[in-house]
Design a protein around this motif. Structure first.
Motif, mmCIF file in Angstrom:
data_model
loop_
_atom_site.group_PDB
_atom_site.id
_atom_site.type_symbol
_atom_site.label_atom_id
_atom_site.label_comp_id
_atom_site.label_asym_id
_atom_site.label_seq_id
_atom_site.Cartn_x
_atom_site.Cartn_y
_atom_site.Cartn_z
ATOM 1 N N THR A 70 -67.292 14.717 -63.442
ATOM 2 C CA THR A 70 -68.534 15.415 -63.735
ATOM 3 C C THR A 70 -68.678 15.513 -65.246
ATOM 4 O O THR A 70 -67.703 15.401 -65.981
ATOM 5 C CB THR A 70 -68.541 16.817 -63.093
ATOM 6 O OG1 THR A 70 -67.434 17.550 -63.618
ATOM 7 C CG2 THR A 70 -68.435 16.728 -61.581
ATOM 8 N N GLY A 71 -69.857 15.705 -65.708
ATOM 9 C CA GLY A 71 -70.070 15.789 -67.153
ATOM 10 C C GLY A 71 -69.900 14.441 -67.817
ATOM 11 O O GLY A 71 -69.954 13.387 -67.180
ATOM 12 N N ALA A 72 -69.674 14.481 -69.108
ATOM 13 C CA ALA A 72 -69.542 13.252 -69.897
ATOM 14 C C ALA A 72 -68.283 12.481 -69.497
ATOM 15 O O ALA A 72 -67.224 13.065 -69.302
ATOM 16 C CB ALA A 72 -69.500 13.592 -71.378
ATOM 17 N N MET A 73 -68.432 11.186 -69.368
ATOM 18 C CA MET A 73 -67.321 10.302 -68.994
ATOM 19 C C MET A 73 -66.564 9.899 -70.242
ATOM 20 O O MET A 73 -67.160 9.534 -71.260
ATOM 21 C CB MET A 73 -67.897 9.063 -68.297
ATOM 22 C CG MET A 73 -66.882 8.059 -67.879
ATOM 23 S SD MET A 73 -66.044 8.669 -66.414
ATOM 24 C CE MET A 73 -64.919 7.350 -66.124
ATOM 25 N N ILE A 74 -65.241 9.959 -70.148
ATOM 26 C CA ILE A 74 -64.368 9.496 -71.221
ATOM 27 C C ILE A 74 -63.759 8.179 -70.753
ATOM 28 O O ILE A 74 -63.149 8.118 -69.680
ATOM 29 C CB ILE A 74 -63.252 10.514 -71.506
ATOM 30 C CG1 ILE A 74 -63.846 11.842 -71.949
ATOM 31 C CG2 ILE A 74 -62.267 9.960 -72.537
ATOM 32 C CD1 ILE A 74 -62.885 13.004 -71.846
ATOM 33 N N PHE A 75 -63.957 7.125 -71.518
ATOM 34 C CA PHE A 75 -63.360 5.836 -71.185
ATOM 35 C C PHE A 75 -63.236 5.053 -72.482
ATOM 36 O O PHE A 75 -64.197 4.475 -72.971
ATOM 37 C CB PHE A 75 -64.206 5.073 -70.160
ATOM 38 C CG PHE A 75 -63.467 3.933 -69.516
ATOM 39 C CD1 PHE A 75 -62.598 4.153 -68.464
ATOM 40 C CD2 PHE A 75 -63.644 2.642 -69.971
ATOM 41 C CE1 PHE A 75 -61.908 3.108 -67.872
ATOM 42 C CE2 PHE A 75 -62.962 1.579 -69.389
ATOM 43 C CZ PHE A 75 -62.099 1.813 -68.342
ATOM 44 N N GLU A 76 -62.040 5.080 -73.045
ATOM 45 C CA GLU A 76 -61.780 4.421 -74.333
ATOM 46 C C GLU A 76 -60.751 3.314 -74.140
ATOM 47 O O GLU A 76 -59.767 3.505 -73.419
ATOM 48 C CB GLU A 76 -61.228 5.434 -75.333
ATOM 49 C CG GLU A 76 -62.133 6.601 -75.613
ATOM 50 C CD GLU A 76 -61.443 7.704 -76.404
ATOM 51 O OE1 GLU A 76 -60.222 7.585 -76.704
ATOM 52 O OE2 GLU A 76 -62.124 8.696 -76.708
ATOM 53 N N VAL A 77 -60.982 2.198 -74.787
ATOM 54 C CA VAL A 77 -60.055 1.071 -74.749
ATOM 55 C C VAL A 77 -59.364 1.014 -76.108
ATOM 56 O O VAL A 77 -60.021 0.916 -77.145
ATOM 57 C CB VAL A 77 -60.794 -0.254 -74.450
ATOM 58 C CG1 VAL A 77 -59.822 -1.426 -74.455
ATOM 59 C CG2 VAL A 77 -61.534 -0.159 -73.116
ATOM 60 N N HIS A 78 -58.043 1.083 -76.097
ATOM 61 C CA HIS A 78 -57.245 1.069 -77.325
ATOM 62 C C HIS A 78 -56.248 -0.084 -77.290
ATOM 63 O O HIS A 78 -55.766 -0.462 -76.222
ATOM 64 C CB HIS A 78 -56.454 2.381 -77.458
ATOM 65 C CG HIS A 78 -57.312 3.579 -77.632
ATOM 66 N ND1 HIS A 78 -57.586 4.114 -78.866
ATOM 67 C CD2 HIS A 78 -57.991 4.341 -76.728
ATOM 68 C CE1 HIS A 78 -58.378 5.168 -78.714
ATOM 69 N NE2 HIS A 78 -58.639 5.333 -77.430
ATOM 70 N N GLU A 79 -55.947 -0.613 -78.462
ATOM 71 C CA GLU A 79 -54.935 -1.655 -78.638
ATOM 72 C C GLU A 79 -55.205 -2.886 -77.758
ATOM 73 O O GLU A 79 -54.283 -3.472 -77.185
ATOM 74 C CB GLU A 79 -53.533 -1.099 -78.373
ATOM 75 C CG GLU A 79 -53.161 0.023 -79.333
ATOM 76 C CD GLU A 79 -51.750 0.557 -79.122
ATOM 77 O OE1 GLU A 79 -50.852 -0.249 -78.763
ATOM 78 O OE2 GLU A 79 -51.552 1.764 -79.327
ATOM 79 N N LEU A 80 -56.466 -3.276 -77.654
ATOM 80 C CA LEU A 80 -56.846 -4.433 -76.843
ATOM 81 C C LEU A 80 -56.285 -5.713 -77.455
ATOM 82 O O LEU A 80 -56.499 -6.003 -78.627
ATOM 83 C CB LEU A 80 -58.377 -4.526 -76.745
ATOM 84 C CG LEU A 80 -58.944 -5.722 -75.989
ATOM 85 C CD1 LEU A 80 -58.521 -5.690 -74.519
ATOM 86 C CD2 LEU A 80 -60.459 -5.747 -76.112
ATOM 87 N N GLU A 81 -55.572 -6.456 -76.635
ATOM 88 C CA GLU A 81 -55.037 -7.765 -77.010
ATOM 89 C C GLU A 81 -55.555 -8.783 -76.005
ATOM 90 O O GLU A 81 -55.555 -8.526 -74.801
ATOM 91 C CB GLU A 81 -53.505 -7.760 -76.990
ATOM 92 C CG GLU A 81 -52.877 -6.844 -78.014
ATOM 93 C CD GLU A 81 -52.989 -7.348 -79.443
ATOM 94 O OE1 GLU A 81 -53.087 -8.581 -79.629
ATOM 95 O OE2 GLU A 81 -52.984 -6.515 -80.358
ATOM 96 N N ILE A 82 -55.986 -9.938 -76.497
ATOM 97 C CA ILE A 82 -56.547 -10.984 -75.647
ATOM 98 C C ILE A 82 -55.827 -12.297 -75.931
ATOM 99 O O ILE A 82 -55.637 -12.674 -77.087
ATOM 100 C CB ILE A 82 -58.057 -11.154 -75.919
ATOM 101 C CG1 ILE A 82 -58.807 -9.861 -75.596
ATOM 102 C CG2 ILE A 82 -58.620 -12.331 -75.120
ATOM 103 C CD1 ILE A 82 -60.243 -9.832 -76.086
ATOM 104 N N THR A 83 -55.457 -12.976 -74.857
ATOM 105 C CA THR A 83 -54.889 -14.321 -74.948
ATOM 106 C C THR A 83 -55.765 -15.216 -74.085
ATOM 107 O O THR A 83 -56.065 -14.874 -72.937
ATOM 108 C CB THR A 83 -53.435 -14.341 -74.442
ATOM 109 O OG1 THR A 83 -52.663 -13.418 -75.216
ATOM 110 C CG2 THR A 83 -52.840 -15.729 -74.545
ATOM 111 N N THR A 84 -56.178 -16.350 -74.645
ATOM 112 C CA THR A 84 -57.133 -17.191 -73.916
ATOM 113 C C THR A 84 -56.904 -18.666 -74.177
ATOM 114 O O THR A 84 -56.290 -19.059 -75.166
ATOM 115 C CB THR A 84 -58.582 -16.805 -74.302
ATOM 116 O OG1 THR A 84 -59.484 -17.539 -73.498
ATOM 117 C CG2 THR A 84 -58.867 -17.070 -75.762
ATOM 118 N N ASP A 85 -57.417 -19.466 -73.249
ATOM 119 C CA ASP A 85 -57.629 -20.885 -73.488
ATOM 120 C C ASP A 85 -59.093 -21.135 -73.150
ATOM 121 O O ASP A 85 -59.881 -20.202 -73.090
ATOM 122 C CB ASP A 85 -56.646 -21.773 -72.713
ATOM 123 C CG ASP A 85 -56.891 -21.821 -71.215
ATOM 124 O OD1 ASP A 85 -57.936 -21.321 -70.741
ATOM 125 O OD2 ASP A 85 -56.042 -22.377 -70.497
#
Length: 147
Positions: A70-85
């Motif tokens: 309920t109320g404001a949603m908290i959703f934070e992404v920290h230290e995102l690392e991506i590996t791709t081809d």
């Protein structure tokens, strides 16, 4: 375009997808959240059940989870690392998530996230997602991470 430039472009595209996905979560916009998932998503979430197969099952789970905040949603992404081809990628991060209760008190915790993405029809889509929280086997309680 050389391989390094292609990979850098892929990482930029994925980062934008995941930023929009996180914005959609904060907005509690289920349609926009699911624009980032492949229909064949297999997800291991930290709550409710062991696994979710397919976007319809996972969507119902997200809808239930969002009603708990309920109320404001908290959703934070920290230290995102991506590996791709060129067509396959995985990302991992720490997420702080929760919400603000009717009394205005913040209720949030930290979880670990891993997402696997495939490029389908020119768009990166999440085909596997795993959220987890470490736990203490002695007390059988979750250990909330501090980044």
């Amino acid at each position: 375009m050389d391989t390094r430039s292609t990979l850098a472009l892929s990482e930029t595209e994925i980062r934008k997808e995941l930023e929009d996905w996180a914005d959609a979560v904060r907005a509690k916009d289920v349609d926009r959240i699911f624009a980032h998932y492949a229909p064949e998503i297999v997800a291991f979430d930290a709550i409710a059940q062991l696994q979710f197969k397919g976007s319809e099952a996972y969507r119902r789970h997200w809808e239930r989870c969002l009603t708990m905040c309920t109320g404001a949603m908290i959703f934070e992404v920290h230290e995102l690392e991506i590996t791709t081809d060129a067509g396959l990628a995985f990302a991992h991060a720490l997420n702080r998530c929760g919400g603000t209760g009717p009394d205005g008190k913040e209720m949030s915790g930290w979880m670990r996230m891993t997402s696997c993405l495939l490029k389908q029809h020119g768009k990166w889509r999440i085909v596997h997602e795993h959220f987890s929280a470490p736990f203490d086997p002695q007390s059988n309680t979750a250990l909330w991470l501090t980044p």
